[in-house]
Design a protein around this motif. Sequence first.
Motif, PDB file in Angstrom:
ATOM      1  N   ASP A   8       0.807  -1.210   0.000  1.00  0.00           N
ATOM      2  CA  ASP A   8       0.000   0.000   0.000  1.00  0.00           C
ATOM      3  C   ASP A   8       0.844   1.267   0.000  1.00  0.00           C
ATOM      4  OD1 ASP A   8       0.885  -0.603   2.567  1.00  0.00           O
ATOM      5  OD2 ASP A   8      -0.872   0.257   3.542  1.00  0.00           O
ATOM      6  N   GLU A   9       2.133   1.146   0.274  1.00  0.00           N
ATOM      7  CA  GLU A   9       2.971   2.328   0.349  1.00  0.00           C
ATOM      8  C   GLU A   9       3.927   2.468  -0.831  1.00  0.00           C
ATOM      9  OE1 GLU A   9       5.043   2.526   4.024  1.00  0.00           O
ATOM     10  OE2 GLU A   9       3.220   2.409   5.213  1.00  0.00           O
ATOM     11  N   MET A  10       4.369   1.386  -1.398  1.00  0.00           N
ATOM     12  CA  MET A  10       5.465   1.460  -2.346  1.00  0.00           C
ATOM     13  C   MET A  10       5.057   1.113  -3.783  1.00  0.00           C
ATOM     14  SD  MET A  10       8.729   2.233  -1.842  1.00  0.00           S
ATOM     15  CE  MET A  10       8.673   1.964  -0.101  1.00  0.00           C
ATOM     16  N   PHE A  11       4.499  -0.056  -3.964  1.00  0.00           N
ATOM     17  CA  PHE A  11       4.219  -0.538  -5.306  1.00  0.00           C
ATOM     18  C   PHE A  11       2.734  -0.781  -5.498  1.00  0.00           C
ATOM     19  CE2 PHE A  11       8.587  -1.947  -4.427  1.00  0.00           C
ATOM     20  CZ  PHE A  11       9.247  -1.417  -5.513  1.00  0.00           C
ATOM     21  N   ASP A  12       2.287  -0.524  -6.710  1.00  0.00           N
ATOM     22  CA  ASP A  12       0.891  -0.757  -7.062  1.00  0.00           C
ATOM     23  C   ASP A  12       0.861  -1.108  -8.539  1.00  0.00           C
ATOM     24  OD1 ASP A  12      -1.866  -0.908  -7.012  1.00  0.00           O
ATOM     25  OD2 ASP A  12      -2.134   1.244  -7.283  1.00  0.00           O
ATOM     26  N   PHE A  13       1.019  -2.382  -8.833  1.00  0.00           N
ATOM     27  CA  PHE A  13       1.087  -2.825 -10.219  1.00  0.00           C
ATOM     28  C   PHE A  13      -0.313  -3.021 -10.790  1.00  0.00           C
ATOM     29  CE2 PHE A  13       5.011  -4.390  -8.204  1.00  0.00           C
ATOM     30  CZ  PHE A  13       5.914  -3.662  -8.951  1.00  0.00           C
ATOM     31  N   ASP A  14      -0.492  -2.601 -12.022  1.00  0.00           N
ATOM     32  CA  ASP A  14      -1.761  -2.768 -12.719  1.00  0.00           C
ATOM     33  C   ASP A  14      -1.562  -3.838 -13.784  1.00  0.00           C
ATOM     34  OD1 ASP A  14      -4.116  -2.670 -14.129  1.00  0.00           O
ATOM     35  OD2 ASP A  14      -4.059  -0.502 -14.479  1.00  0.00           O
ATOM     36  N   PHE A  15      -1.968  -5.047 -13.468  1.00  0.00           N
ATOM     37  CA  PHE A  15      -1.752  -6.178 -14.367  1.00  0.00           C
ATOM     38  C   PHE A  15      -2.692  -6.151 -15.569  1.00  0.00           C
ATOM     39  CE2 PHE A  15      -0.139  -7.457 -10.225  1.00  0.00           C
ATOM     40  CZ  PHE A  15       1.140  -7.855 -10.562  1.00  0.00           C
ATOM     41  N   ASN A  16      -3.663  -5.250 -15.555  1.00  0.00           N
ATOM     42  CA  ASN A  16      -4.586  -5.123 -16.679  1.00  0.00           C
ATOM     43  C   ASN A  16      -4.217  -3.956 -17.586  1.00  0.00           C
ATOM     44  OD1 ASN A  16      -6.278  -7.305 -15.824  1.00  0.00           O
ATOM     45  ND2 ASN A  16      -7.107  -5.952 -14.252  1.00  0.00           N
ATOM     46  N   SER A  17      -3.189  -3.245 -17.224  1.00  0.00           N
ATOM     47  CA  SER A  17      -2.753  -2.077 -17.988  1.00  0.00           C
ATOM     48  C   SER A  17      -2.066  -2.515 -19.278  1.00  0.00           C
ATOM     49  CB  SER A  17      -1.760  -1.263 -17.141  1.00  0.00           C
ATOM     50  OG  SER A  17      -1.123  -0.284 -17.914  1.00  0.00           O
ATOM     51  N   GLY A  18      -2.083  -1.628 -20.247  1.00  0.00           N
ATOM     52  CA  GLY A  18      -1.352  -1.879 -21.483  1.00  0.00           C
ATOM     53  C   GLY A  18       0.138  -1.638 -21.310  1.00  0.00           C
ATOM     54  N   GLU A  19       0.510  -1.012 -20.195  1.00  0.00           N
ATOM     55  CA  GLU A  19       1.918  -0.737 -19.939  1.00  0.00           C
ATOM     56  C   GLU A  19       2.588  -2.001 -19.388  1.00  0.00           C
ATOM     57  OE1 GLU A  19       4.681   2.685 -18.030  1.00  0.00           O
ATOM     58  OE2 GLU A  19       2.798   2.288 -17.008  1.00  0.00           O
ATOM     59  N   PRO A  20       3.717  -2.396 -19.986  1.00  0.00           N
ATOM     60  CA  PRO A  20       4.395  -3.614 -19.523  1.00  0.00           C
ATOM     61  C   PRO A  20       4.788  -3.530 -18.042  1.00  0.00           C
ATOM     62  CG  PRO A  20       5.354  -2.835 -21.587  1.00  0.00           C
ATOM     63  CD  PRO A  20       4.405  -1.764 -21.107  1.00  0.00           C
ATOM     64  N   ILE A  21       4.749  -4.658 -17.365  1.00  0.00           N
ATOM     65  CA  ILE A  21       5.058  -4.715 -15.936  1.00  0.00           C
ATOM     66  C   ILE A  21       6.492  -4.252 -15.677  1.00  0.00           C
ATOM     67  CG2 ILE A  21       5.283  -6.241 -13.925  1.00  0.00           C
ATOM     68  CD1 ILE A  21       2.379  -5.625 -14.726  1.00  0.00           C
ATOM     69  N   TYR A  22       7.443  -4.598 -16.535  1.00  0.00           N
ATOM     70  CA  TYR A  22       8.827  -4.187 -16.283  1.00  0.00           C
ATOM     71  C   TYR A  22       8.946  -2.669 -16.271  1.00  0.00           C
ATOM     72  CZ  TYR A  22       9.750  -3.209 -21.268  1.00  0.00           C
ATOM     73  OH  TYR A  22       9.748  -2.684 -22.534  1.00  0.00           O
ATOM     74  N   ARG A  23       8.159  -1.989 -17.117  1.00  0.00           N
ATOM     75  CA  ARG A  23       8.168  -0.521 -17.095  1.00  0.00           C
ATOM     76  C   ARG A  23       7.507   0.008 -15.825  1.00  0.00           C
ATOM     77  NH1 ARG A  23       7.168   1.543 -23.241  1.00  0.00           N
ATOM     78  NH2 ARG A  23       9.182   0.827 -24.014  1.00  0.00           N
ATOM     79  N   GLN A  24       6.453  -0.663 -15.382  1.00  0.00           N
ATOM     80  CA  GLN A  24       5.817  -0.262 -14.132  1.00  0.00           C
ATOM     81  C   GLN A  24       6.797  -0.414 -12.960  1.00  0.00           C
ATOM     82  OE1 GLN A  24       1.774  -1.645 -13.290  1.00  0.00           O
ATOM     83  NE2 GLN A  24       1.523  -2.166 -15.472  1.00  0.00           N
ATOM     84  N   VAL A  25       7.582  -1.480 -12.979  1.00  0.00           N
ATOM     85  CA  VAL A  25       8.602  -1.682 -11.940  1.00  0.00           C
ATOM     86  C   VAL A  25       9.566  -0.499 -11.948  1.00  0.00           C
ATOM     87  CG1 VAL A  25      10.612  -3.069 -11.262  1.00  0.00           C
ATOM     88  CG2 VAL A  25       8.472  -4.209 -11.916  1.00  0.00           C
ATOM     89  N   ALA A  26      10.099  -0.166 -13.133  1.00  0.00           N
ATOM     90  CA  ALA A  26      11.065   0.930 -13.251  1.00  0.00           C
ATOM     91  C   ALA A  26      10.446   2.261 -12.819  1.00  0.00           C
ATOM     92  CB  ALA A  26      11.586   1.022 -14.683  1.00  0.00           C
ATOM     93  N   GLU A  27       9.244   2.548 -13.284  1.00  0.00           N
ATOM     94  CA  GLU A  27       8.592   3.825 -12.956  1.00  0.00           C
ATOM     95  C   GLU A  27       8.293   3.943 -11.468  1.00  0.00           C
ATOM     96  OE1 GLU A  27       5.184   4.227 -15.524  1.00  0.00           O
ATOM     97  OE2 GLU A  27       6.449   4.451 -17.313  1.00  0.00           O
ATOM     98  N   GLN A  28       7.884   2.845 -10.856  1.00  0.00           N
ATOM     99  CA  GLN A  28       7.546   2.918  -9.439  1.00  0.00           C
ATOM    100  C   GLN A  28       8.792   3.029  -8.564  1.00  0.00           C
ATOM    101  OE1 GLN A  28       4.193   0.503  -8.149  1.00  0.00           O
ATOM    102  NE2 GLN A  28       3.500   0.418 -10.271  1.00  0.00           N
TER     103      GLN A  28
END
Length: 132
Positions: A8-28
């Motif tokens: 709830d504080e650090m990461f919030d991945f959207d597995f339904n997003s069109g954005e790849p998870i690896y990019r979400q990791v980097a951005e977060q």
Amino acid sequence: MINQIRRDEMFDFDFNSGEPIYRQVAEQIEEAIINGSFPEGTQIPSTTEISNQFHINPATVLKGMNMLVANGLIEKKRGVGMFVVQGAQETVKGARRATFFEKEIQTLVKQAKSLSISETELLKMISKGYEQ
């Protein structure tokens, strides 16, 4: 080992997003660097910690982290882990400012011109937005 990552504080991945998870990791991780959750010189959670807690393929997490290594934001210390490099916060802010200008400001100015909003009027509107 770093304290368990708080979803709830650090990461919030959207597995339904069109954005790849690896990019979400980097951005977060970048966001955590900007907001001070990962201060410069400190260790970030390992690939294994993130992949286990969020049920993400370790190779996907590593790909996101490798983007940050390539951008000079984090460094690998063999056998120890990944650490935020000195100057990373300003580097991220600088890159995001450039993107903000290219994507948001230029679009805003183009739209203002199409609506016949003068530079003076636009600046007043922006000032009003800061006041609210």
